[in-house]
Design an enzyme around this catalytic site. Structure first.
Site, PDB file in Angstrom:
ATOM      1  N   CYS A 385      18.590  48.345  11.475  1.00 36.46           N
ATOM      2  CA  CYS A 385      19.104  49.091  10.333  1.00 36.46           C
ATOM      3  C   CYS A 385      20.234  48.299   9.733  1.00 36.46           C
ATOM      4  O   CYS A 385      20.724  47.364  10.322  1.00 36.46           O
ATOM      5  CB  CYS A 385      19.613  50.470  10.752  1.00 36.46           C
ATOM      6  SG  CYS A 385      21.136  50.425  11.707  1.00 36.46           S
ATOM      7  N   GLU A 760      13.716  47.965   7.994  1.00 37.97           N
ATOM      8  CA  GLU A 760      14.510  48.890   8.788  1.00 37.97           C
ATOM      9  C   GLU A 760      14.356  50.344   8.361  1.00 37.97           C
ATOM     10  O   GLU A 760      14.721  51.245   9.118  1.00 37.97           O
ATOM     11  CB  GLU A 760      15.971  48.438   8.725  1.00 37.97           C
ATOM     12  CG  GLU A 760      16.072  46.993   9.171  1.00 37.97           C
ATOM     13  CD  GLU A 760      17.442  46.373   9.005  1.00 37.97           C
ATOM     14  OE1 GLU A 760      17.771  45.489   9.788  1.00 37.97           O
ATOM     15  OE2 GLU A 760      18.183  46.773   8.100  1.00 37.97           O
TER      16      GLU A 760
END
Lengths: 808, 285
Positions: A385, A760
């Site tokens: 992420c 992500e």
């Protein structure tokens, strides 16, 4: 004319450019076991390093006796902090403005911490010698609970900075306190909450987990004492930054250091930081004059390299009776472990946690994050992420659900009521971001319609009735999530890593015969850069992707870039690639005009060639232009066809998505069964739909792991309880459901090709969807919120606490 | 995750293996599939100086069914147990259980003998063998003897096998009645949170003629539930009787807290799993 139109299409298809589901060129070697990873590197006379590590979470190191280890035949040296101190390498700076011990300097602060580095002629002797190093410890009280860090009897962990009132991110109020980071308007938010019709409150914990890439971390350092050059191969997500750091730390001039990231077996943020193993392999090579390899094992990877998450997020969300959100308040207690080694842009000690207003038009908001030291491994990296975006998305998507319960409203309806509208973009958020683009209502409606949302709710209601009537012991949960990411860090004006602006780069050489080589400042760890960057370029310069080689990861050849993490490769390096391609095309236009004997402005670009306007039979293909650039003297134009672009993005990109997860939950055993997962992603312009789908599958599976069981758990003595893959959950195909993928396409207005990044998104959006499904299954029985990971026993415990086992 | 030093031996016959073990004594360990021993050695919790690998002992790799008795060599892999149609006809619960052990790669290496001899309470085969009333053949310096599976397990990793003996063969009666092996686990490859092996034979009149229940990973040994088994035969399969049998079995278990959850949860899950196994076995009887 139709024949021409067709051939344009054919020529476009032959390029395998943007939008083509081109097979990954990397896979030929990966699927045949022909990848070249750090551990595959074998050099003549290479030595092997291994660490003596701490079994204690907090202890003073009274003495280290290396004599027995040194007597073992084949052992070359055993390094301790004392050996590194004269070089000033016993500590090293972290990416977060803190410092970290390379080898234990008088004490250890987490289980698994590096104490001594054994160097031996083979890997087995090194392991045997580790057992022979005797370390005398004096155990100290252990701090594992961040909420106890500032109690009067709390042990002081970082004695080295105990008296420093100022840290890298402002004032420290306690020796175990690292920073307080505040965003938004505190007073206004508290006023809104005080006056609101409805306020929902919840503590949302995103537990500690770990990226756990298939390949663990490692390096091979080779110091050539004759020419003074250091070559360092390693598992680096940012090889150029590693070169700069290595130069600053070692004093070796940067041009004498070559850093190479070979094939990397997954990174997920775990390979962004600098680890003691890298430093020790370099020192060992300098000391011995021989190449030194260090590769950690799985337990070392899980217990000592960078963890992710561990955010305790206390939230308050205010709304009108009708469900219009008026304010959001969040206080986060961030457990950073023993050293602050978060990998965030310098000015963002809690990353982009201030994206926590999510997809919603929330006029007033406040966020505070307190970083805390504990006796746990350092890290806090962005596991698949952008910086702390998963934490933010999980927080807001749980708070929305909690608010829906408080309002007795459908959670899908509550979301739709509060989405930022399409006409509000670019949207200025209350916590300081400018969302570049979005069309949330369209995506949301498409998702709900695709899964048959209202029918699912009817089925769920029936299930609750059946459960109450004793006809079933399984409940049904519908997990909703609409997430907004902030990726592609980032604009140099506010994003840097150790002072390096977070631009990225691409350098292109067109060869005389019309094929090309492009080098980038990023490094693929499985993302398929060699495939997709060639596609971007193919569309820009009209050379087939099959004729373009992509190279990354060797600092001696690739242009400087900040690396691959935070979904930044496509938004930043992908933009650089397009921009460099456009420079190629600009020069090609001059050459083509010369060859066609017309003015530059009289020709136009068409797929793979410049065509004379109004005379489509007169053209020069890029291949012809490339050849001409090398063999003709063209007045006013330099020979050759090359370009380089360093791209500083004007803004982040904001991918978003709408996910729905349908689960059955066995109340008696706590076993959950995912029966449907629908994922709609909007990543702007789609470069390779097949790679996007693969990324979504991979990210969702990691999200499933995190939501349903994956954790780094410590006991009260700071022992790692989940240090092997027996206990640290990695799903296999058996645990992985079928995923149904979908998309909308809202291009980024500021990116050269409109792409936003996608690798992500599924992890960011997946975790709340899975967790919301579990929580939702119990909503009818009075549950507001239960913490992840939702493994069998915790689900069982929830059911038990709700009194659902009374009859069984 | 690097083992200590050891000498590797590969005997070609049972007598050769037994002689080697007698000679090397405490410094040696016998290795079958290695899926318990090798990880232990990599953690350096076990540091044997000699490894006696049985993979070249051909006579240990066999499955035979004759005269109503099944005989399986100790080195027979779980994959071979799954593949054998003859064994599946004689005792279908073996395939059902084997398919719930680890994953296909492990099952190509993991052996029945290693699984039952190691004494790991997490292993699935020991309870199954107790349920099937199997006996284990042990070969040692003083010759062969057999020990019943229900008397073999003493404590975690402690069994009736003498250090100088090798477990060579597993025998049990063919069983054609209802069967079930139910296992709750966190993921593929995991040990059981709770697992139950159940065999039930239904008579012509619908009564339960024969019952056998055993449990995995709910104590420091596998548990044969003699009383619960007897109750099902004497009282039948109505819900009161099943409740009572389950309660009796639960009286025997002593699960421990671990990452799979606290003992309280395991007790609850174990009862559910056993009840499901009984229901499934009876439905198949």
């Amino acid at each position: 004319m139709s024949a021409t139109a067709e051939s344009v299409q054919e020529r476009r298809a032959a390029l395998k450019g943007l939008g083509t589901s081109r097979k990954r060129v990397e896979d030929a070697r990966f699927t045949q076991g022909k990848g070249n990873y750090v551990d595959d590197i074998k050099l003549p006379d290479m030595l092997f390093g291994d660490f003596v590590r701490s079994q204690h979470a907090h202890a003073r190191v009274k003495s280290i006796d290396t004599s027995a280890a040194m007597e073992l035949p084949g052992v070359i040296a055993v390094l301790t902090a004392k050996d590194l101190e004269p070089l000033n390498l016993h500590w090293m700076p972290t990416l977060a403005g803190d410092k970290q011990m390379v080898l234990a300097d008088g004490k250890v602060l987490f289980q698994g911490q590096e104490i001594a580095f054994v160097i031996a002629e083979d890997r087995y002797i090194a392991a045997d010698a580790v057992d022979l190093v005797k370390v005398e410890f004096e155990e100290l009280p252990v701090l594992v609970d961040p909420f106890k860090a500032e109690l009067p009897d709390a042990p002081i962990l970082r004695e080295d900075i105990a008296d420093e009132k100022e840290g890298a991110h402002g004032a420290r109020r306690h020796p175990n306190h690292i920073f307080t980071w505040e965003q938004g308007d505190k007073a206004a938010t508290e006023t809104v909450i005080g006056e609101a019709d409805v306020v929902a409150e919840e503590m949302v914990y995103y537990h500690r987990t770990h990226p756990c890439p298939m390949e663990t971390c490692g390096s091979v350092a080779s110091m050539d004492k004759v020419n003074g050059k250091l070559t360092l191969w390693g598992t680096f997500q940012a090889p150029h930054v590693v070169r700069t750091v290595a130069s600053l730390l070692s004093g070796i001039a940067e041009h004498n250091i070559r850093v190479v990231s070979p094939d990397i077996g997954g990174g997920f943020g775990n390979k962004v930081g600098v680890y003691p193993g890298y430093v020790c392999s370099i020192v060992a090579s300098i000391v011995t004059g021989k190449p030194v390899k260090w590769v950690e094992d799985r337990m070392e990877n899980l217990s000592a390299t960078a963890f992710a998450r561990d955010y305790w997020m206390q939230g308050k969300i205010a709304a009108t009776k009708e469900g219009k959100i008026t304010g959001l308040w969040c206080h986060t207690t961030a457990d950073h472990g023993a050293f602050d080694a978060c990998a965030d842009p310098t000015k963002y000690p809690a990353g982009f946690m201030n994206i926590c207003t999510g997809s919603y038009d929330i006029p007033t908001a406040y966020l505070a994050v307190d970083g805390i030291y504990t006796n746990k491994a350092p890290g806090g990296v962005a596991y698949r992420c952008s910086f702390r975006v998963t934490e933010a998305a999980y927080f807001i998507e749980r708070m929305i659900e909690v608010l829906a319960i408080k309002l007795n409203m459908d959670a899908a309806e509550l979301r739709a009521k509060n989405f930022i509208r399409k006409d509000q973009f670019p949207y200025q958020s209350a916590l300081g971001w400018e969302y570049d683009s979005g069309d949330y209502h369209t995506a949301w409606d498409k998702a709900l319609e695709s899964v048959g949302y209202s029918k699912l709710r009817e089925e769920q209601s029936q299930r609750v009735e059946d459960f109450k009537a004793g006809k079933t012991r399984k409940l049904m949960g519908i997990g909703l999530c609409h997430f907004t990411e902030i990726v592609g860090a980032g604009p140099v004006k506010n994003c840097d890593i150790l002072g390096m602006g977070m631009f990225d780069s691409c350098e292109i050489r067109i060869h005389p015969t019309g094929s090309a080589l492009a080098r980038l400042g990023t490094i693929s760890q499985g993302q398929g850069h060699a495939t997709t960057f060639a596609q971007i370029l193919a569309t820009e310069i009209g050379i087939s992707a099959d004729d373009i080689t992509i190279e990354e990861g060797d600092t001696d050849t690739a242009p400087y870039g900040l690396g691959t993490y935070g979904s930044r490769s496509t938004p930043v390096a992908g933009a650089a690639t397009a921009m460099a391609g456009r420079k190629i095309r600009a020069k090609a236009q001059m050459i083509a005009a010369y060859l066609l004997e017309v003015h530059d402005n009289d020709i136009e670009w068409e797929v793979d060639r410049f065509v004379v306007k109004g005379a489509p039979e007169k053209f020069k293909t890029m291949k012809e232009i490339a050849y001409a650039s090398y063999n003709q003297a063209i007045p006013g134009v330099e020979p050759g066809l090359e370009a380089v672009s360093y791209y500083d993005p004007p803004n982040m990109t904001y991918p978003f998505g709408a996910y729905v997860c349908v689960m059955d939950v066995d109340v008696d055993t706590g076993v959950s069964d995912i029966r449907q997962f629908y994922a709609l992603d909007d990543c702007g312009t789609r470069i390779n739909p097949m790679i996007i789908e693969g990324q979504v599958h991979g990210g969702l599976t990691e999200a499933l792991a995190i939501a349903l069981g994956q954790e780094i758990a410590y006991d009260e003595l700071g022992n790692v309880k989940t240090g092997t893959l027996m206990d640290f959950f990695i799903p296999t195909s058996w645990e992985t459901p079928n995923y149904q993928t979908d998309f909308t396409e809202t291009p980024s207005p500021h990116h050269p090709i409109g792409a936003k990044g996608v690798g992500e998104s599924p992890n960011v959006g997946g975790v709340p969807a899975f967790s919301n499904a579990i929580n939702d299954a119990f909503r009818a029985f009075g549950l507001t919120h239960t913490h992840m990971p939702h493994d069998h026993w915790r689900i069982w415990k929830t059911a038990n606490e709700l009194g659902l086992h009374a009859e069984s | 995750m690097i083992t200590g030093n050891f000498e590797y031996h590969q005997p070609g016959s049972i007598p050769e293996a037994v002689a080697l073990l007698s000679k090397l004594g405490d410094d040696a360990r016998v290795i079958a599939g290695g899926h318990s021993l090798i990880p232990t050695m990599k953690l350096r919790l076990a540091m044997p100086e000699h490894l006696i690998d049985l993979q070249a002992v051909k006579e240990l790799r066999k499955i035979s069914v004759s005269g109503g008795e099944v005989c399986i060599g100790a080195m027979t892999t779980q994959a071979e147990l799954i593949a054998s149609e003859e064994l599946h006809k004689a005792a279908p619960i073996v395939r059902e259980t084997s398919l719930q052990i680890a994953d296909p790669q492990v099952r190509y290496m993991g052996t029945l003998g290693g699984n039952v001899a190691n004494g790991d309470p997490g292993n699935d085969m020991p309870a199954l063998m107790q349920c099937l009333d199997a006996s284990f053949t042990l070969s040692g310096p003083d010759g062969e003897r057999t020990v019943n599976a229900r008397e073999f397990y003493e404590a975690a990793y402690f069994t009736a096998r003498d250090d100088l003996e090798i477990l060579t063969e597993i025998r049990f009666p063919a069983y054609s009645g209802g069967y079930a092996y139910e296992k709750q686990k966190r993921k593929i490859g995991d040990y059981a949170t709770a697992a139950a092996a159940v065999l039930l034979t239904k008579g012509a009149d619908g009564s339960c003629e024969q019952a056998s229940i055993a449990l995995t990973n709910l104590s420091d040994t596998p548990l044969f539930c003699e009383e619960a088994s007897r109750q099902l035969v004497s009282d039948g399969l109505d819900s009161a009787s099943v409740n009572s049998a389950v309660a009796s079995a639960m009286g025997q278990i002593d699960p421990v807290d671990d990452n799979r959850g606290p003992a309280e949860f395991k007790r609850h899950a174990a009862a559910i799993i056993l009840r499901r196994a009984i229901q499934q076995a009876w439905a198949r009887a």
